[in-house]
Structures are given as C-alpha cells and as structure tokens.
Design an enzyme around this catalytic site. Structure first.
Site, PDB file in Angstrom:
ATOM      1  N   ASP A   3      -5.613  17.685 -15.620  1.00 15.72           N
ATOM      2  CA  ASP A   3      -6.632  16.304 -16.042  1.00 15.72           C
ATOM      3  C   ASP A   3      -6.246  16.136 -17.526  1.00 15.72           C
ATOM      4  OD1 ASP A   3      -7.859  13.999 -16.789  1.00 15.72           O
ATOM      5  OD2 ASP A   3      -9.108  14.207 -16.413  1.00 15.72           O
ATOM      6  N   LYS A  38      -6.819   4.930 -19.660  1.00 18.39           N
ATOM      7  CA  LYS A  38      -7.400   5.192 -20.751  1.00 18.39           C
ATOM      8  C   LYS A  38      -6.156   5.684 -22.060  1.00 18.39           C
ATOM      9  CE  LYS A  38     -11.694   6.248 -19.280  1.00 18.39           C
ATOM     10  NZ  LYS A  38     -11.519   7.559 -18.751  1.00 18.39           N
ATOM     11  N   TYR A  57     -14.889  15.702 -15.842  1.00 21.98           N
ATOM     12  CA  TYR A  57     -15.093  14.749 -16.216  1.00 21.98           C
ATOM     13  C   TYR A  57     -16.640  14.175 -15.059  1.00 21.98           C
ATOM     14  CZ  TYR A  57     -15.182   9.768 -15.245  1.00 21.98           C
ATOM     15  OH  TYR A  57     -15.059   8.079 -15.458  1.00 21.98           O
ATOM     16  N   ARG A  79       0.911  -1.489   0.001  1.00 22.91           N
ATOM     17  CA  ARG A  79      -0.028  -0.557   0.298  1.00 22.91           C
ATOM     18  C   ARG A  79       0.221   1.288   0.221  1.00 22.91           C
ATOM     19  NH1 ARG A  79      -1.897   2.243   4.307  1.00 22.91           N
ATOM     20  NH2 ARG A  79      -3.002   0.383   5.682  1.00 22.91           N
TER      21      ARG A  79
HETATM   22  C1  LIG Z   1     -12.323   8.168 -17.427  1.00 17.47           C
HETATM   23  C2  LIG Z   1     -11.906   9.217 -16.866  1.00 17.47           C
HETATM   24  C3  LIG Z   1     -11.708   9.870 -15.255  1.00 17.47           C
HETATM   25  C4  LIG Z   1     -11.475   9.045 -14.433  1.00 17.47           C
HETATM   26  O1  LIG Z   1     -10.726   7.873 -14.248  1.00 17.47           O
HETATM   27  P1  LIG Z   1     -11.118   6.352 -13.635  1.00 17.47           P
HETATM   28  O2  LIG Z   1      -9.864   5.510 -13.976  1.00 17.47           O
HETATM   29  O3  LIG Z   1     -12.542   5.650 -14.751  1.00 17.47           O
HETATM   30  O4  LIG Z   1     -11.690   6.575 -12.420  1.00 17.47           O
HETATM   31  C5  LIG Z   1     -11.229  11.092 -15.268  1.00 17.47           C
HETATM   32  N1  LIG Z   1     -10.749  11.478 -15.694  1.00 17.47           N
HETATM   33  C6  LIG Z   1     -11.383  11.202 -17.325  1.00 17.47           C
HETATM   34  C7  LIG Z   1     -11.107  12.718 -18.645  1.00 17.47           C
HETATM   35  C8  LIG Z   1     -11.427  10.714 -18.319  1.00 17.47           C
HETATM   36  O5  LIG Z   1     -11.994  10.093 -19.250  1.00 17.47           O
END
Ligand SMILES: *Cc1c(COP(=O)(O)O)cnc(C)c1O
Length: 390
Positions: free
Chosen positions: A183, A208, A112, A59
């Site tokens: 992000d 992604k 998001y 962890r």
């Molecule tokens: C999918 C996504 C997230 C969240 O990510 P997870 O891995 O699903 O928790 C955050 N920001 C964007 C732009 C996303 O497409």
C-alpha cells in the site's frame, strides 16, 4: 516490467486520447456510459470472442477509467493497472486474487485499520490466516515468511509512520517465491516507486494524494501484466468494485499536479514536525524524515504524520480551538486535518485495538494541507496555548 518514466516528468503523463473524436479537447472527455453498442453482428461476435479489444460494458472496460489506469501505471513503472471504486476494493480484490482457504498471509503490523479488519473478519472466515510482523525487523520477517502465500506491506504506515526498507523486504519474500503487495498511499509514486524496488504489486487509496482534492473515493493496483490479468480475471469483474468514469476523470485531473502538491505537502509538514519536536509539551513526533534517515527507496515525505503529547495536555481543547485544521479522517487533499488518537480508539468497528494500529491515547495525527506553513503554525500555536492552560 517496463521502466516507468521519471515521476516528475509531467509531459510523460499525457496519455493519448482520441482527440479527433472529442473536438480536439485538451482534457479527455468523461465517457459516462454503462454500455457500448456495436455497428454489426460481426463486430459484436469478434468482441465477444476477444479478437478485438474494445469496451462492451463499463464494469469491464471504460475509456476514461483506462486513461487513468495508464497514467498511474506509467507513474509507478507498471505494465498494467486496474482502477477500483475505493482503496478497500483494490485491497480486497488484490489480496483475494492470490489466496485460498488454508493459506497464510504475512502482513506488516499497523496496516490500514480497515485492511486489518478485512483480514480479521471476512478472510478469517475463509480460513485465511494473517501473521503480523514488525517490518523494521528483517529477522522477524524472514522467520515468518516460509510457507506464506502473500506478503502484504504498507510503508510508511499511516499512524505511527513506521518506514521499512521495502527493497530488502521484497527480496526476502522473493527468496521464498512469495508475491509481495504494498500500500503506497502515503508516499505516492513521487516519493516511492516500489515496483522499481522489487515489489510485485503496488496499490493505492486514490482517495488520498492521487485524487488530491478530497472529492473522490477510489483505488488502483499496478504491476506486471501477468499479475494484473489474474486480478482482472476473477476479482475485478465478479466482485464488481469498478471505478466510475467521473471519478476516473477527477483522478486524471489530480495526477496532473501530483508532483507539485507532494513537494508542497512535504516542505510544510517537515517544518511543522520539526517545530513540534522542539516544544516541551510534545513527547515524540512520528515522522519518517525526523526519526532517522529515510529508508532506501523512499526519497521524500508527505504531509501526514502524528505526534504524542506529554501528560497534562487537553487534546479536546486543542482540537476544538484549531481553525484551519478540521477534525476529520482521510488525508491527501488540499486541506489540513487533525484526528485525535483517543477518538479513533473509541471506534466501534471490530476488530479494534490500540496494539493493532500502534495508536497512543495521547497521540494526534495531522495532515498538513496546502494552506501555507506559517498560517498553519499560527493556528497550532494558538490552540496549544489554550490546551496547555486548560
Ligand atoms: C484510506 C486508506 C485506505 C483505504 O482507501 P479507501 O479509498 O478509503 O477505501 C487504504 N490504505 C491507506 C493507507 C489509507 O489511508
């Protein structure tokens, strides 16, 4: 801040692992273990005192996870990075490390949806207020910033693809001593490296493009050692959203082909977006490279964009007649995907509103995968023929 290596220079991604202890394997092993043992009392006590840094418990620190963190830090030009069990764990742990009750966050609109819901539920209960601004309007951003603790960005946004001048916005926040977070999932470090544009912390849904194969849910944040240490001190160990060694190993594999995949997504998506724009049945295509010039710092575009049909198109028939494009959320993998806006707008999760995400009822979001441009275009044309007739 160290200068990151050229993101297209794959050689720089080979972070040394202890090959001698892994049969000189070319791929680093998955250190799939919960705990690490000590050879002596003295070694254990030195470790607890922090005199030696070595894994104690997964962890907190795991070599496979560390390997991925170092690779991503290099790609983005960060001094350090922390991996998480999901993009949302990276977002929640990062944001919660820098705010307390009574604080205000400024966020760009259309973030998001689950980040928006985190801000509107748990953080609202903690008396943390969020002001939304149009990131394209620098005057509006400048008016909202004074007194805020954190500026939360996402560019381009992931439905209407609003793209911002990230460097200019970061400079505005810096003037008020506000920490900036972005992000960067859409662009990936191949097309945008926000740390080099003056942003403090860059996070990703590694589910992604970083993973790239639709087989892992993970997140990561990178930035200066001081800021990452702050996240590491409280939110990381105690919220406990750690990245698993196996997922980190899949991500190491994904990163090796990131630049090549991104170029392929870009080329295919641009061609398809341009062809869609020329169709009578399409009212508008939301793709940052079509709308106008890409903003400074964004050097390319990925495979995710949306478009809005004109009135009278049967979106249900369109979606149901596609063969290569699968109906599904997420994106960034090898496969092409479609999400109809009218479906998302019926999602039960709260808070939810068309206004919050900028989703039009006649819009459709596509992720252009790696199947090949012409095959994907034929698939779209065939489904369109049915949807127009219907
Ligand atoms: C999918 C996504 C997230 C969240 O990510 P997870 O891995 O699903 O928790 C955050 N920001 C964007 C732009 C996303 O497409």
């Amino acid at each position: 801040m160290i200068n990151g290596s050229d993101p297209l220079d794959l050689a720089s991604l080979v972070v040394a692992h202890d090959e001698a202890n892994a049969f000189e394997a070319v791929v680093p092993p998955i250190v799939q273990t919960s705990l690490f043992t000590f050879s002596s009392y003295d070694e254990m006590v030195s470790s607890y005192r922090g005199e030696i840094v070595r894994p104690i418990y997964t962890r907190g620190l795991n070599p496979t996870v560390r390997h991925f963190e170092e690779m991503l830090a290099r790609l983005e030009g960060g001094e350090d990075a922390l991996g998480f069990a999901s993009g949302m764990a990276a977002i929640s742990s990062t944001v919660l490390s820098f705010v307390e009750p009574g604080d205000r966050i400024v966020a760009v609109r259309h973030v998001y949806p689950d980040a928006f819901r985190l801000f509107g539920t748990l953080m609202k209960r903690m008396r943390i207020e969020v002001t939304y601004v149009d990131g394209r309007d620098e005057e509006e951003v400048a008016r909202a910033l004074p007194g805020a603790k954190l500026f939360y960005m996402e560019s381009p946004t992931s439905w209407v693809m609003e793209a911002h001048d990230v460097g200019a916005l970061a400079a505005l926040a810096k003037r008020h001593g506000i920490i900036t977070v972005i992000d960067n999932s859409w662009a990936s470090p191949v097309f945008q490296r926000p740390l080099t544009l003056g942003v403090d912390l860059v996070l990703h849904s590694a589910s992604k493009y970083l993973g790239g194969h639709s087989d892992v849910v993970a997140g990561i944040v990178t930035g200066s050692k001081v800021l990452i240490d702050r996240i590491r001190a409280e939110a990381y160990p105690y919220l406990g959203g750690k990245l698993s060694p196996f997922d980190a190993w899949l991500l190491i594999r994904g990163l090796r082909t990131l630049p090549i995949r991104m170029k392929a997504h870009e080329a295919s998506a641009l061609t398809i977006a341009q062809r869609l724009q020329d169709l009578d049945v399409v009212e508008k295509v939301c793709h940052p490279a079509l709308a106008n010039r890409l903003p400074p710092g964004l050097t390319g575009s990925s495979g995710l964009f949306s478009f809005i049909f004109r009135e009278g198109i049967d979106v249900r028939a369109f979606a149901d007649h596609l063969k290569l494009f699968k109906l599904g959320v997420s994106w960034g993998g090898h496969e092409s995907l479609i999400v109809p806006g009218e479906v998302v707008l019926q999602q039960k999760a709260q808070p939810n509103s068309a206004h919050a995400f900028g989703i039009d009822t006649r819009s459709v979001r596509l992720h252009i995968g790696l199947e090949g441009t012409e095959a994907l275009w034929s698939d779209l044309e065939a489904a369109l023929a049915v949807a127009t007739r219907a």
